[in-house]
Design an enzyme around this catalytic site. Sequence first.
Site, short mmCIF file in Angstrom:
data_model
loop_
_atom_site.label_atom_id
_atom_site.label_comp_id
_atom_site.label_asym_id
_atom_site.label_seq_id
_atom_site.Cartn_x
_atom_site.Cartn_y
_atom_site.Cartn_z
N TRP A 169 36.31 112.07 62.09
CA TRP A 169 36.21 111.68 63.49
C TRP A 169 37.27 112.34 64.38
O TRP A 169 37.20 112.25 65.61
CB TRP A 169 36.36 110.16 63.63
CG TRP A 169 37.60 109.62 62.96
CD1 TRP A 169 37.67 109.05 61.74
CD2 TRP A 169 38.94 109.61 63.49
NE1 TRP A 169 38.96 108.68 61.45
CE2 TRP A 169 39.77 109.01 62.51
CE3 TRP A 169 39.52 110.03 64.67
CZ2 TRP A 169 41.13 108.84 62.68
CZ3 TRP A 169 40.89 109.87 64.86
CH2 TRP A 169 41.67 109.28 63.88
N CYS A 170 38.22 113.03 63.75
CA CYS A 170 39.37 113.60 64.48
C CYS A 170 38.97 114.91 65.17
O CYS A 170 38.39 115.81 64.54
CB CYS A 170 40.53 113.81 63.52
SG CYS A 170 41.89 114.78 64.20
N TYR A 171 39.32 115.04 66.43
CA TYR A 171 39.02 116.26 67.19
C TYR A 171 39.73 117.46 66.60
O TYR A 171 39.13 118.54 66.42
CB TYR A 171 39.44 116.06 68.66
CG TYR A 171 39.48 117.35 69.45
CD1 TYR A 171 38.31 117.93 69.93
CD2 TYR A 171 40.69 117.99 69.72
CE1 TYR A 171 38.34 119.12 70.66
CE2 TYR A 171 40.74 119.17 70.45
CZ TYR A 171 39.56 119.73 70.91
OH TYR A 171 39.60 120.90 71.62
N THR A 174 38.23 118.69 63.37
CA THR A 174 37.01 119.45 63.62
C THR A 174 37.34 120.87 64.08
O THR A 174 36.67 121.84 63.66
CB THR A 174 36.16 118.73 64.68
OG1 THR A 174 35.90 117.39 64.25
CG2 THR A 174 34.85 119.45 64.91
#
Length: 481
Positions: A169-171, A174
């Site tokens: 879920w981490c920007y 990604t």
Amino acid sequence: MVSTSKIKSVDFYRKIPRDLTEASLSGAGLSIIAALSMMFLFGMELNNYLTLSTTTSVVVDKSSDAEFLRIDFNMSFPALSCEFASVDVSDILGTNRLNITKTVRKHSIDKHMRPTGSEFHSGSTATELKHDEEDDEEYGEGSVSLNGHSFDRVTHHYPILVVNFFAPWCYWSTRLKPSWEKAANIIRERYDRETDGRILVAKVDCTEEVDLCRRNHIQGYPSIRIFRKGSDVRDDHGHHDHESYYGDRDTDSLVKMMEDLVAPIKLESQMITSDNSSTKLATGIKRPAPVTGGCRIEGFVRVKKIPGNLVISARSAAHSFDASQMNMSHVIHGFAFGKIITPKVMSDIKRLLPHLGQSHDRLNGKSYVTNPRDSTENVTIEHFLQVVKTEVMTRSYKLVEEYEYTAHSSLVHSLHIPVAKFHYEPSPMQVLITENSKSFSHFITNVCAIIGGVFTVAGILDSILHNTMRMVKKVELGKNF
């Protein structure tokens, strides 16, 4: 020449011949009582003269605009890693200072707040890390996924293990993923695992391997860790000492970092050479990772004398944090405003005012412990401090300038990243305590008044008692008045 008789005529204390006076038992008793009274009253007057007295007044704080207020602190955070611990200061005028490091020191501690090593140096990190440009280029899965069972095995098998601890879920995770997989493919082609076996590029999903990430004290995502075979095992604590990579995250930078790690290792023996100079990367790119998950933060900051905030939090320009996993529990070993007061000065203060100084370090020894698992929301711990300046003036100089404060603390549930926040509000008024001087002439005057007053009162009482006894005797003899 003036005759002796003329000089005697000005005698205020004329003497009665002893043969014409008569001593009495009542007079002797009154004389003893009068002497004791004189001694008692003289002692009280002497004690009052020697006792220091002060006056307290409230006046407007006359500090100049350029004068700053110093805040000293020493706190332990058992669940906040020194890797991301940040000390920030802000005020109502819009001043914001983030991640103060010049006057702040950090020491890694365990969950029992015991130190686990020397001072932790955060170093300097870039505010913006370089990443690969976002495109639709296909890339294969070059890194190996590890779990709790396979992690220890590969750590002891490969001389170099580079792991990306990430969260889907981490920007920033990604953004890192394409360059990480590309770099892993390049390293796998250059250093085959079967024929070479000097390095392995891996990844760990912290949303699935929670215990593994917690064991390695991962608090920010993504965290790139470097493990070395042989030199990383510590039997006394049962964990691995490792390093963190803070450099650019594009493919070329990652490949260069990994090749620099492999270079000093001989292929035939897979042993690290004695010369480790070639393994050193640029300062700020690779640093030792914290060996424990806690941090003791101590130091000081200077702030303007206006309402503001001192905030302890997890901060990074290129990492994400899971609010549900953050715990800002802390123990305050010391939190004081103003200059540090030496024991000698404090002793002098206590001599003047025994009650002064009790609120100088009011939060000392206070513990604020929370468990984020008790609630779905994280917990921010706030302290509201009202600061009052106190000046103590002696007869000749200013003894001390002290800042006392009141403290009220609360736990606030929020959806944001939890912090430990200290709201301070200096008062526009100050307390002025001055020492009152006592003159010696006033003391002598009071002593004389005591002696003369007691002597006169005793004489009056003796006369009354003597005349009363005379009248009683006349009545007994039947004589008329």
